[in-house]
Design an enzyme around this catalytic site. Structure first.
Site, PDB file in Angstrom:
ATOM      1  N   GLU A  78       0.811  -1.224   0.000  1.00 55.78           N
ATOM      2  CA  GLU A  78       0.000   0.000   0.000  1.00 55.78           C
ATOM      3  C   GLU A  78       0.842   1.272   0.000  1.00 55.78           C
ATOM      4  O   GLU A  78       0.413   2.288  -0.539  1.00 55.78           O
ATOM      5  CB  GLU A  78      -0.943   0.011   1.206  1.00 55.78           C
ATOM      6  CG  GLU A  78      -1.995  -1.089   1.208  1.00 55.78           C
ATOM      7  CD  GLU A  78      -1.507  -2.387   1.812  1.00 55.78           C
ATOM      8  OE1 GLU A  78      -0.302  -2.501   2.105  1.00 55.78           O
ATOM      9  OE2 GLU A  78      -2.326  -3.296   1.999  1.00 55.78           O
ATOM     10  N   HIS A 147      -7.657  -7.296  12.519  1.00 57.10           N
ATOM     11  CA  HIS A 147      -8.654  -7.215  11.441  1.00 57.10           C
ATOM     12  C   HIS A 147     -10.012  -6.787  11.986  1.00 57.10           C
ATOM     13  O   HIS A 147     -11.044  -7.177  11.445  1.00 57.10           O
ATOM     14  CB  HIS A 147      -8.816  -8.571  10.734  1.00 57.10           C
ATOM     15  CG  HIS A 147      -7.624  -8.998   9.937  1.00 57.10           C
ATOM     16  ND1 HIS A 147      -6.513  -9.541  10.515  1.00 57.10           N
ATOM     17  CD2 HIS A 147      -7.375  -8.956   8.608  1.00 57.10           C
ATOM     18  CE1 HIS A 147      -5.629  -9.833   9.562  1.00 57.10           C
ATOM     19  NE2 HIS A 147      -6.129  -9.486   8.400  1.00 57.10           N
TER      20      HIS A 147
END
Lengths: 354, 84
Positions: A78, A147
């Site tokens: 990213e 997460h």
């Protein structure tokens, strides 16, 4: 401009208009589809967007429709490609990028905070960054500490970017149109549990809405009043709004009238709208699935107090994740989420304090 | 009520549930009970083993929903009637 094939529900033989019950992910995808069809500067980039359609259904079918030049799968790097997207935006493109889990914002935080968010300011307005970052937030399904976060405050704290989090399909489509057409960098967060992807379990009924077929915008910086009430304001962010609605049902059975408002736009924040609601009820509970300390919940409460410290009939309450990492164990996880029971208890505390 | 009086029985297809063991469920009906639908319209989402499939109307007519969301269904089970 590329031409768009009519979607099945736009068939000219359809006759009278019909209401359609859509999920958040389907509604927001429809806005992306429309904008890509009408503006060739708009493109999509992210992990699993082309082949898989987005982990949470945000790009389903767009890869086939618009091709590999406009819906681009990216590796787990990213730092590189979100920086690249910011550069593309500065050069006149309008990228929509997807980071499936907001938990991984850390690896691209420099690109977001120091480049995408600051370049308009630092260039004296010469470079705009019209980019939308889509990301999934939230816990509730045993996906453990890396997460499951919301990180609302981690993003909303930084100047130079807008942060929104719609909680129903109607808002998701309208706010996505607004986000893509905005000349500023917008972070578009959707709680995974409310997004409406089948594998996340039963749909959150209050997240479904009738969604018009045509394009429309929902402005940023305005709260949404889900339910009017007179005794206590429950202000929610993300999935907590739906828990707050359940809480309002429970409170109603006890004779307490709760007003449920959806903050939905963290930046810009509708301080006036929140104050107006609390001025009516005199009591405030903020339900936010982000961490308790230094969060949006504290910002909301401080904003009301700064306006009028005498507005409260009882001390305001925060219902957030206690300052611990989110456990994998389902019973432990559920004990720390801002669920209906905790919101109801907090609301009762504001009533009993009178 | 219907134009030619025929009723189409819309059932769970072999493509959705290939074997007798496979099951799935409606995630949501996008178009509502009583809606006028056209062949090819996306009418519902159906999930099998965590994969969501879009269900397109197999016929045109008035939709009468027979299977509510979240109820387990197998190959050949009735999803809806379409009054043609």
């Amino acid at each position: 401009m590329s031409t768009k094939e009519a979607a099945p529900w736009e068939s000219p033989t359809s006759g009278e208009s019909r209401s359609r019950s859509l999920t958040i992910c389907r509604a927001q995808r429809e806005a992306v589809d429309w904008e890509m069809a009408h503006d060739e500067r708009v493109f999509m980039m992210g992990e699993d967007v082309a082949g898989f359609g987005g982990v949470f259904g945000t790009a389903d079918g767009l890869g086939d429709k618009f091709g590999a030049d406009r819906v681009i799968d990216m590796p787990i790097s990213e730092t590189g490609w979100i920086g690249m997207a910011a550069g593309a935006a500065m050069e006149g493109m309008r990228p929509i990028i997807e980071l499936a889990y907001v938990d991984f914002i850390g690896v691209c935080y420099n690109a977001i905070v120091n480049h995408a968010a600051k370049t308009y300011f630092m260039s004296g307005g010469q470079f705009k960054v019209p980019m939308v970052l889509i990301s999934g937030t939230g816990a509730g399904y045993s996906n453990a500490a890396q997460h499951s976060q919301c990180l609302h405050a981690t993003l909303a704290h930084m100047p130079g970017l807008k942060v929104v989090s719609p909680t129903n399909a109607y808002d998701a489509k309208g706010m996505m149109h607004t986000a893509i057409r905005d000349d500023n960098f917008v972070v578009f967060l959707v709680h995974k549990g409310a997004s409406g992807v089948g594998f996340m379990g039963p749909l959150v009924k209050t997240s479904l809405s009738d969604v018009p077929q045509e394009d429309y915008t929902v402005p940023f910086g305005k709260i949404k009043v889900y339910r009017e009430g007179t005794d206590v304001t429950i202000a929610g962010v993300g999935l907590a709004v739906h828990q707050a609605l359940e809480s309002a049902d429970s409170l109603a059975k006890m004779g307490i009238s709760a007003e449920v408002i959806d903050i939905r736009s963290l930046v810009p924040l509708d301080r006036g709208g929140i104050i107006e609601s609390v001025a009516k009820t005199g009591r405030l509970v903020v339900a936010d699935e982000d961490y308790h300390s230094y969060g949006v919940s504290g910002e909301v409460i401080a904003s009301v107090i700064e306006h009028d410290a005498t507005i409260f009939k009882a001390p305001p309450q925060r219902v957030c994740i206690p300052d611990v990492s989110i456990p994998f164990s389902r019973p432990l996880e559920y004990s720390i989420l801002p669920l209906e029971e905790r919101i109801t208890s907090a609301a009762l505390k504001t009533i009993e304090n009178v | 009520m219907s134009e030619n009086g025929k009723v189409f029985e819309w059932r769970v297809s072999d493509e959705l549930c290939p074997t007798e063991e496979d099951s799935g469920s409606i995630v949501l009906w996008i178009l509502s009970d009583g809606a006028k639908i056209n062949q090819g319209d996306i009418v519902a989402e159906f999930m099998v083993q965590k994969i969501t499939h879009e269900l397109q109307a197999p016929a045109s007519g008035i939709l009468h929903i027979k299977l509510e969301p979240e109820i387990e269904a197998y190959k050949g089970d009735l999803l809806a009637l379409i009054l043609m």
